[in-house]
Design a protein around this motif. Structure first.
Motif, mmCIF file in Angstrom:
data_model
loop_
_atom_site.group_PDB
_atom_site.id
_atom_site.type_symbol
_atom_site.label_atom_id
_atom_site.label_comp_id
_atom_site.label_asym_id
_atom_site.label_seq_id
_atom_site.Cartn_x
_atom_site.Cartn_y
_atom_site.Cartn_z
ATOM 1 N N VAL A 36 111.735 39.806 49.436
ATOM 2 C CA VAL A 36 110.648 38.838 49.350
ATOM 3 C C VAL A 36 109.915 39.050 48.034
ATOM 4 N N ILE A 37 109.765 37.984 47.254
ATOM 5 C CA ILE A 37 109.063 38.063 45.976
ATOM 6 C C ILE A 37 107.937 37.032 45.975
ATOM 7 N N GLN A 38 106.725 37.484 45.714
ATOM 8 C CA GLN A 38 105.573 36.580 45.663
ATOM 9 C C GLN A 38 105.419 36.057 44.249
ATOM 10 N N ILE A 39 105.525 34.742 44.094
ATOM 11 C CA ILE A 39 105.429 34.145 42.763
ATOM 12 C C ILE A 39 104.252 33.176 42.648
ATOM 13 N N GLY A 40 103.585 32.884 43.772
ATOM 14 C CA GLY A 40 102.478 31.936 43.736
ATOM 15 C C GLY A 40 101.271 32.434 42.977
ATOM 16 N N ASN A 41 101.188 33.732 42.747
ATOM 17 C CA ASN A 41 100.068 34.303 42.003
ATOM 18 C C ASN A 41 100.436 34.643 40.564
ATOM 19 N N LYS A 42 101.598 34.143 40.108
ATOM 20 C CA LYS A 42 102.045 34.399 38.744
ATOM 21 C C LYS A 42 101.671 33.226 37.834
ATOM 22 N N SER A 43 101.682 33.491 36.535
ATOM 23 C CA SER A 43 101.413 32.446 35.556
ATOM 24 C C SER A 43 102.739 31.847 35.117
ATOM 25 N N ILE A 44 103.167 30.802 35.822
ATOM 26 C CA ILE A 44 104.451 30.151 35.552
ATOM 27 C C ILE A 44 104.196 28.698 35.173
ATOM 28 N N ARG A 45 104.547 28.342 33.964
ATOM 29 C CA ARG A 45 104.326 26.972 33.503
ATOM 30 C C ARG A 45 105.530 26.100 33.826
ATOM 31 N N GLN A 58 119.763 30.024 30.092
ATOM 32 C CA GLN A 58 118.542 30.503 30.718
ATOM 33 C C GLN A 58 117.350 29.793 30.084
ATOM 34 N N CYS A 59 116.197 29.910 30.730
ATOM 35 C CA CYS A 59 115.004 29.218 30.242
ATOM 36 C C CYS A 59 114.468 29.888 28.978
ATOM 37 N N VAL A 60 113.861 29.092 28.113
ATOM 38 C CA VAL A 60 113.301 29.599 26.867
ATOM 39 C C VAL A 60 112.121 30.536 27.115
ATOM 40 N N PHE A 61 111.424 30.357 28.239
ATOM 41 C CA PHE A 61 110.282 31.202 28.553
ATOM 42 C C PHE A 61 110.756 32.474 29.250
ATOM 43 N N GLU A 62 110.409 33.614 28.709
ATOM 44 C CA GLU A 62 110.811 34.894 29.292
ATOM 45 C C GLU A 62 109.782 35.327 30.329
ATOM 46 N N ASP A 63 109.892 34.780 31.514
ATOM 47 C CA ASP A 63 108.990 35.147 32.594
ATOM 48 C C ASP A 63 109.787 35.367 33.870
ATOM 49 N N GLU A 64 109.137 35.257 35.019
ATOM 50 C CA GLU A 64 109.790 35.544 36.296
ATOM 51 C C GLU A 64 110.975 34.632 36.585
ATOM 52 N N VAL A 65 110.995 33.444 35.994
ATOM 53 C CA VAL A 65 112.040 32.472 36.329
ATOM 54 C C VAL A 65 113.434 33.002 35.987
ATOM 55 N N ASN A 66 113.617 33.561 34.806
ATOM 56 C CA ASN A 66 114.934 34.081 34.433
ATOM 57 C C ASN A 66 115.346 35.264 35.294
ATOM 58 N N ILE A 67 114.380 36.068 35.702
ATOM 59 C CA ILE A 67 114.662 37.192 36.600
ATOM 60 C C ILE A 67 115.087 36.677 37.970
ATOM 61 N N LEU A 68 114.366 35.681 38.471
ATOM 62 C CA LEU A 68 114.683 35.114 39.782
ATOM 63 C C LEU A 68 116.037 34.415 39.769
ATOM 64 N N PHE A 72 118.894 34.950 42.449
ATOM 65 C CA PHE A 72 119.386 33.792 43.182
ATOM 66 C C PHE A 72 120.910 33.718 43.103
ATOM 67 N N GLU A 73 121.457 33.977 41.926
ATOM 68 C CA GLU A 73 122.915 33.937 41.748
ATOM 69 C C GLU A 73 123.618 34.956 42.636
ATOM 70 N N GLU A 74 123.008 36.112 42.826
ATOM 71 C CA GLU A 74 123.610 37.180 43.623
ATOM 72 C C GLU A 74 123.418 36.986 45.123
ATOM 73 N N ALA A 75 122.517 36.102 45.514
ATOM 74 C CA ALA A 75 122.177 35.935 46.932
ATOM 75 C C ALA A 75 123.100 34.925 47.616
ATOM 76 N N ASP A 76 123.227 35.086 48.933
ATOM 77 C CA ASP A 76 123.971 34.117 49.747
ATOM 78 C C ASP A 76 123.067 32.999 50.242
ATOM 79 N N CYS A 96 108.187 26.798 39.118
ATOM 80 C CA CYS A 96 109.219 27.829 39.175
ATOM 81 C C CYS A 96 110.557 27.249 39.613
ATOM 82 N N LEU A 97 110.560 26.461 40.667
ATOM 83 C CA LEU A 97 111.804 25.899 41.188
ATOM 84 C C LEU A 97 112.419 24.894 40.219
ATOM 85 N N ASP A 98 111.596 24.060 39.606
ATOM 86 C CA ASP A 98 112.109 23.105 38.619
ATOM 87 C C ASP A 98 112.892 23.831 37.536
ATOM 88 N N ARG A 99 112.296 24.854 36.991
ATOM 89 C CA ARG A 99 112.931 25.575 35.895
ATOM 90 C C ARG A 99 114.111 26.427 36.357
#
Length: 205
Positions: A36-45, A58-68, A72-76, A96-99
């Protein structure tokens, strides 16, 4: 089996966390690894349509999105959980989901998706529909429970009082586990479904 759960709430240990924790408990009881990862309290544009991801994967912004995206790729399976704001999901989660869905180029076909929504009173159905669209555009089957995946509560941890909502989370975890395992068996026996790919069209003539 591995499931990634995104908590889209900005509130720490709020009612969205209650739903996520109940899901996590259900998956672990069925021997499914769950993060479980909480992303609602992050600064994600939001996306700025620069198309950097088209050539770089990958996205140009180096934030949680590229990590997620890598998780996501590894998850079922992927679950996105959000509080309801104005009959819609939290804007940070949507950004976050859009990106994440657009910038990641791995094949998401047959990964299992599910959305969970939490509200004081109304707006659950519209938010539930909004979040499910990320899965249906990506060839991802949607896991369901015996009722729409919603939990009600306003004050901190009040969601525990919604007994039906909590049961809905438990059933969702069981159903999603079954679906992921069934798809894994199907892949071994029959392979992946053939994709029919053609030009993208619009309505300008």
């Amino acid at each position: 089996m591995k499931v990634l759960i995104l908590n889209g709430s900005p509130r720490i240990n709020g009612n969205t966390t209650v739903a996520c924790n109940e899901l996590k408990k259900g998956f672990e009881e069925n021997n499914v690894e769950c993060e479980v990862i909480q992303i609602g309290n992050k600064s994600i544009r939001g996306c700025m349509a620069c198309r950097y991801c088209h050539t770089n994967g990958q996205c140009v912004f180096e934030d949680e999105v590229n990590i997620l995206s890598k998780k996501f790729e590894e998850a079922d399976g992927l679950i996105v959980a959000s509080p309801v704001y104005y009959a819609s999901a939290n804007a940070t989660l949507i950004a976050c989901l859009d990106r994440m869905f657009y910038s990641s180029h791995f094949d998401k076909t047959m990964k299992v998706g599910a959305s969970v929504v939490i509200a004081r009173r109304g707006g659950c159905s519209s938010t539930f529909d909004e979040l499910n669209k990320y899965f249906t555009i990506s060839g991802m089957p949607i896991a369901s429970s015996y009722y729409w995946n919603s939990v009600h509560g306003r004050d901190k941890e009040e969601a525990y009082m919604d007994e039906e909502g909590i049961r809905t989370m438990h059933n969702l975890a069981r159903n999603m586990t079954f679906l992921m395992k069934s798809i894994a068996l199907g892949k071994k026996a029959y392979g992946m479904p053939e994709k029919e790919i053609g030009p993208a069209t619009n309505f300008i003539r």
